[in-house]
Write a protein that holds these residues in place. Structure first.
Motif, PDB file in Angstrom:
ATOM      1  N   MET A 120     -37.810  64.802  37.522  1.00  0.00           N
ATOM      2  CA  MET A 120     -38.709  63.924  38.613  1.00  0.00           C
ATOM      3  C   MET A 120     -38.056  62.680  38.321  1.00  0.00           C
ATOM      4  SD  MET A 120     -42.332  62.528  37.504  1.00  0.00           S
ATOM      5  CE  MET A 120     -43.538  63.756  38.330  1.00  0.00           C
ATOM      6  N   SER A 121     -37.949  61.949  39.718  1.00  0.00           N
ATOM      7  CA  SER A 121     -37.235  60.602  39.933  1.00  0.00           C
ATOM      8  C   SER A 121     -38.664  59.519  40.345  1.00  0.00           C
ATOM      9  CB  SER A 121     -36.498  60.691  40.950  1.00  0.00           C
ATOM     10  OG  SER A 121     -35.452  61.741  40.642  1.00  0.00           O
ATOM     11  N   ILE A 122     -38.352  58.623  40.117  1.00  0.00           N
ATOM     12  CA  ILE A 122     -39.330  57.565  40.590  1.00  0.00           C
ATOM     13  C   ILE A 122     -38.403  56.581  41.564  1.00  0.00           C
ATOM     14  CG2 ILE A 122     -40.546  55.362  40.069  1.00  0.00           C
ATOM     15  CD1 ILE A 122     -41.241  56.887  37.324  1.00  0.00           C
ATOM     16  N   ILE A 123     -39.191  56.192  42.711  1.00  0.00           N
ATOM     17  CA  ILE A 123     -38.346  55.435  43.519  1.00  0.00           C
ATOM     18  C   ILE A 123     -39.303  54.063  43.649  1.00  0.00           C
ATOM     19  CG2 ILE A 123     -37.758  55.189  46.096  1.00  0.00           C
ATOM     20  CD1 ILE A 123     -37.838  58.403  46.141  1.00  0.00           C
ATOM     21  N   GLU A 124     -38.734  53.032  43.359  1.00  0.00           N
ATOM     22  CA  GLU A 124     -39.383  51.949  43.600  1.00  0.00           C
ATOM     23  C   GLU A 124     -38.780  50.963  44.795  1.00  0.00           C
ATOM     24  OE1 GLU A 124     -40.447  47.950  40.890  1.00  0.00           O
ATOM     25  OE2 GLU A 124     -39.166  49.531  40.217  1.00  0.00           O
ATOM     26  N   LEU A 125     -39.930  50.630  45.693  1.00  0.00           N
ATOM     27  CA  LEU A 125     -39.483  50.270  46.853  1.00  0.00           C
ATOM     28  C   LEU A 125     -39.839  48.413  46.705  1.00  0.00           C
ATOM     29  CD1 LEU A 125     -41.332  52.354  49.484  1.00  0.00           C
ATOM     30  CD2 LEU A 125     -38.812  52.198  48.824  1.00  0.00           C
ATOM     31  N   SER A 126     -38.951  47.746  47.245  1.00  0.00           N
ATOM     32  CA  SER A 126     -39.168  46.344  46.960  1.00  0.00           C
ATOM     33  C   SER A 126     -40.389  45.439  47.317  1.00  0.00           C
ATOM     34  CB  SER A 126     -37.974  45.244  47.928  1.00  0.00           C
ATOM     35  OG  SER A 126     -38.099  45.828  49.255  1.00  0.00           O
ATOM     36  N   ARG A 127     -41.129  46.315  48.044  1.00  0.00           N
ATOM     37  CA  ARG A 127     -42.621  45.652  48.615  1.00  0.00           C
ATOM     38  C   ARG A 127     -43.322  46.962  49.291  1.00  0.00           C
ATOM     39  NH1 ARG A 127     -43.471  45.046  54.027  1.00  0.00           N
ATOM     40  NH2 ARG A 127     -41.804  44.837  55.297  1.00  0.00           N
ATOM     41  N   ASN A 128     -44.748  46.812  49.579  1.00  0.00           N
ATOM     42  CA  ASN A 128     -45.306  48.041  50.211  1.00  0.00           C
ATOM     43  C   ASN A 128     -44.819  47.924  51.619  1.00  0.00           C
ATOM     44  OD1 ASN A 128     -47.193  49.752  51.295  1.00  0.00           O
ATOM     45  ND2 ASN A 128     -48.992  48.662  50.391  1.00  0.00           N
ATOM     46  N   PHE A 129     -44.138  48.760  52.037  1.00  0.00           N
ATOM     47  CA  PHE A 129     -43.651  49.086  53.518  1.00  0.00           C
ATOM     48  C   PHE A 129     -44.734  50.024  54.175  1.00  0.00           C
ATOM     49  CE2 PHE A 129     -39.779  47.688  51.271  1.00  0.00           C
ATOM     50  CZ  PHE A 129     -39.259  46.827  52.373  1.00  0.00           C
ATOM     51  N   GLY A 130     -45.663  50.542  53.442  1.00  0.00           N
ATOM     52  CA  GLY A 130     -46.354  51.411  53.860  1.00  0.00           C
ATOM     53  C   GLY A 130     -46.431  53.024  53.403  1.00  0.00           C
ATOM     54  N   LYS A 131     -47.421  53.832  53.734  1.00  0.00           N
ATOM     55  CA  LYS A 131     -47.400  55.031  53.486  1.00  0.00           C
ATOM     56  C   LYS A 131     -46.110  55.886  53.953  1.00  0.00           C
ATOM     57  CE  LYS A 131     -50.463  57.859  55.033  1.00  0.00           C
ATOM     58  NZ  LYS A 131     -49.884  59.189  55.451  1.00  0.00           N
ATOM     59  N   GLU A 132     -46.136  55.664  55.363  1.00  0.00           N
ATOM     60  CA  GLU A 132     -44.994  56.656  55.994  1.00  0.00           C
ATOM     61  C   GLU A 132     -43.470  56.187  55.643  1.00  0.00           C
ATOM     62  OE1 GLU A 132     -46.844  58.864  58.439  1.00  0.00           O
ATOM     63  OE2 GLU A 132     -48.077  58.121  57.193  1.00  0.00           O
ATOM     64  N   ALA A 133     -43.393  54.990  55.244  1.00  0.00           N
ATOM     65  CA  ALA A 133     -42.088  54.448  54.799  1.00  0.00           C
ATOM     66  C   ALA A 133     -41.761  55.247  53.368  1.00  0.00           C
ATOM     67  CB  ALA A 133     -41.822  53.041  54.863  1.00  0.00           C
ATOM     68  N   ALA A 134     -42.850  55.057  52.814  1.00  0.00           N
ATOM     69  CA  ALA A 134     -42.804  55.529  51.156  1.00  0.00           C
ATOM     70  C   ALA A 134     -42.707  57.166  51.097  1.00  0.00           C
ATOM     71  CB  ALA A 134     -44.101  55.237  50.329  1.00  0.00           C
ATOM     72  N   LEU A 135     -43.055  57.876  52.100  1.00  0.00           N
ATOM     73  CA  LEU A 135     -43.048  59.282  52.262  1.00  0.00           C
ATOM     74  C   LEU A 135     -41.400  59.774  52.562  1.00  0.00           C
ATOM     75  CD1 LEU A 135     -46.005  60.578  54.133  1.00  0.00           C
ATOM     76  CD2 LEU A 135     -45.315  61.216  51.898  1.00  0.00           C
ATOM     77  N   THR A 136     -40.986  58.576  53.592  1.00  0.00           N
ATOM     78  CA  THR A 136     -39.666  58.952  53.825  1.00  0.00           C
ATOM     79  C   THR A 136     -38.475  58.618  52.960  1.00  0.00           C
ATOM     80  OG1 THR A 136     -39.894  58.179  56.486  1.00  0.00           O
ATOM     81  CG2 THR A 136     -37.792  57.985  55.591  1.00  0.00           C
ATOM     82  N   ALA A 137     -38.841  57.564  52.067  1.00  0.00           N
ATOM     83  CA  ALA A 137     -37.976  57.268  51.067  1.00  0.00           C
ATOM     84  C   ALA A 137     -38.125  58.367  49.943  1.00  0.00           C
ATOM     85  CB  ALA A 137     -38.644  56.083  50.175  1.00  0.00           C
ATOM     86  N   GLY A 138     -39.129  59.125  49.860  1.00  0.00           N
ATOM     87  CA  GLY A 138     -39.247  60.246  49.010  1.00  0.00           C
ATOM     88  C   GLY A 138     -38.431  61.472  49.483  1.00  0.00           C
ATOM     89  N   LEU A 139     -38.654  61.762  50.679  1.00  0.00           N
ATOM     90  CA  LEU A 139     -38.064  62.808  51.077  1.00  0.00           C
ATOM     91  C   LEU A 139     -36.360  62.527  51.218  1.00  0.00           C
ATOM     92  CD1 LEU A 139     -40.543  63.663  54.234  1.00  0.00           C
ATOM     93  CD2 LEU A 139     -40.131  65.026  52.144  1.00  0.00           C
TER      94      LEU A 139
END
Length: 196
Positions: free
Chosen positions: A1-20
């Protein structure tokens, strides 16, 4: 399992894209962290994938855990979206799904920066099956997804998959252009025609 930490809340769609983008497995399961979607359904998603599905959707059999307003605005949104679009987006399906590695790779190739992921998954048209479940009410806390965020996501979806809307605008433009051409010719004849 990995954790991806974004620099700010870019929104759900951007978070899904980062995870994929970071995913490395043969299949990826998307599930919200609030656990309203039951992790115990994951074996059923995997079983459907092992039988040959590229995408396994988890469809809510009811929306009783949603407010009356959210249930009805969601129903209206999907009706409008599916009327405007050539791509039919499944109703009562959230982000909870299993997708094959081939789908992940196809998503990575898409150039969109502002994404409506449910629409992109449907647009790719991979072999899709559905597993139904009953969503339980939230056990604790409240959603962090504001009405403003939902409105923005809805507008993103409507403008991303809008074939019929674009066709209506094009036809209205052609109609008005025809009106203007006729009026211009009428005025030219009236102002500069014979006897003037």
């Amino acid at each position: 399992m990995s954790i991806i930490e974004l620099s700010r809340n870019f929104g759900k769609e951007a978070a899904l894209t980062a995870g994929l983008d970071a995913a490395k497995g043969d299949a990826v399961i998307l599930i919200d962290a609030d656990l309203q979607d039951p992790p115990e359904l994951i074996p059923a998603l995997i079983a459907a994938w092992q039988k040959g599905a590229d995408v396994v959707l988890a469809r809510r059999t009811n929306r009783d855990s949603d407010t009356f307003f959210k249930r009805n605005t969601a129903r209206l949104f999907y009706r409008l979206l599916n009327w405007l679009s050539q791509v039919q987006i499944p109703q009562d399906v959230g982000d909870f799904r299993l997708i094959d590695k081939s789908v992940v790779e196809a998503i990575k190739q898409l150039p969109e920066r502002q994404r409506f992921m449910k629409g992109l998954f449907a647009w790719l048209a991979f072999k899709t099956v559905t597993v139904e479940y009953t969503r339980k009410p939230r056990k604790a806390g409240s959603t962090k997804f504001s009405w403003w965020s939902l409105l923005n996501l809805s507008l993103e979806g409507l403008t991303s998959f809008k074939h019929r809307a674009a066709e209506i605008v094009r036809l209205r433009g052609r109609y008005h252009c025809g009106d203007d051409t006729f009026l211009c010719r009428f005025h030219c004849v009236a102002d500069f025609g014979p006897g003037r």
